[in-house]
Design a protein around this motif. Structure first.
Motif, PDB file in Angstrom:
ATOM      1  N   THR A 204       0.829  -1.205   0.000  1.00  0.00           N
ATOM      2  CA  THR A 204       0.000   0.000   0.000  1.00  0.00           C
ATOM      3  C   THR A 204       0.862   1.254   0.000  1.00  0.00           C
TER       4      THR A 204
ATOM      5  N   HIS B 298       2.575   1.789  -3.401  1.00  0.00           N
ATOM      6  CA  HIS B 298       1.641   2.263  -4.425  1.00  0.00           C
ATOM      7  C   HIS B 298       1.308   3.742  -4.213  1.00  0.00           C
ATOM      8  N   LYS B 299       1.019   4.140  -2.986  1.00  0.00           N
ATOM      9  CA  LYS B 299       0.715   5.555  -2.706  1.00  0.00           C
ATOM     10  C   LYS B 299       1.903   6.446  -3.030  1.00  0.00           C
TER      11      LYS B 299
END
Length: 192
Positions: free
Chosen positions: A121, A124-125
């Motif tokens: 996560t 990806h951010k």
């Protein structure tokens, strides 16, 4: 290029020491089983010092954020005359997809990220934060306002395509197909 002063060199050494300690511990025991205090102790710094260099536990593994954006923007701005923006991004992604493969810890690092939801996560951010800078560079190159929806969409789609490309055995072929679609569109692709 200017030479770094003693203070700047010391900061970089401390930062690298922290990152190395984190990577070593995470690879040995997994991200979730290692605490920040343990990393600080291994690097011989305080927890406060650790957080001066890295804003979160996840960020200990991802320190190329500014460099990545500069390279993306550079791929657009420094492309050869006559080369399309999607083609320049395709070429950049192909180079990038093979960039760290030869590093001895690449496989273990990649497995750690893929097997740890918090790291997937965060990665990806972090990667998608480049959308604004990339869209702005694309807009400047084609002479439209920075918020032009086509430029924003191209930046978003290009950035999102990284995982699709990197998950394929033949990354170059995947990049050709994805960026061909971005350059020519779905309808044109279906006609051939």
């Amino acid at each position: 290029m200017t030479e770094l002063g003693r203070r700047e060199r010391k900061k970089l050494q401390t930062r690298q020491s922290i990152a190395d300690a984190a990577l070593e511990l995470f690879l040995a025991r997994g991200f979730d089983d290692v605490g920040v205090k343990e990393i600080a102790d291994r690097a011989d710094v305080s927890v406060t010092t650790l957080f001066k260099h890295f804003p979160s536990k996840e960020s200990l593994l991802f320190d190329e954020d500014e460099q990545q954006e500069a390279e993306l923007v550079g791929a657009v701005r420094n492309r050869p005359a006559g080369q399309s923006i999607p083609r320049a991004l395709r070429d950049h992604f192909v180079r990038m997809s093979y960039g760290h493969v030869d590093h001895p810890l690449f496989g273990a690092f990649n497995r750690l990220v893929q097997e740890t939801p918090a790291l997937r996560t965060y990665e990806h951010k972090m990667w998608m934060r480049h959308q604004e800078g990339l869209a702005r560079a694309i807009a400047e190159e084609v002479g439209v306002p920075a918020d032009d929806v086509r430029c924003v969409a191209l930046a978003r789609f290009a950035l999102e395509s990284r995982d699709v490309i990197f998950d394929r055995e033949d990354r170059e072929q995947a990049a050709d197909e994805v960026f061909g679609l971005l350059e020519h569109g779905w309808a044109a692709d279906q006609e051939s």
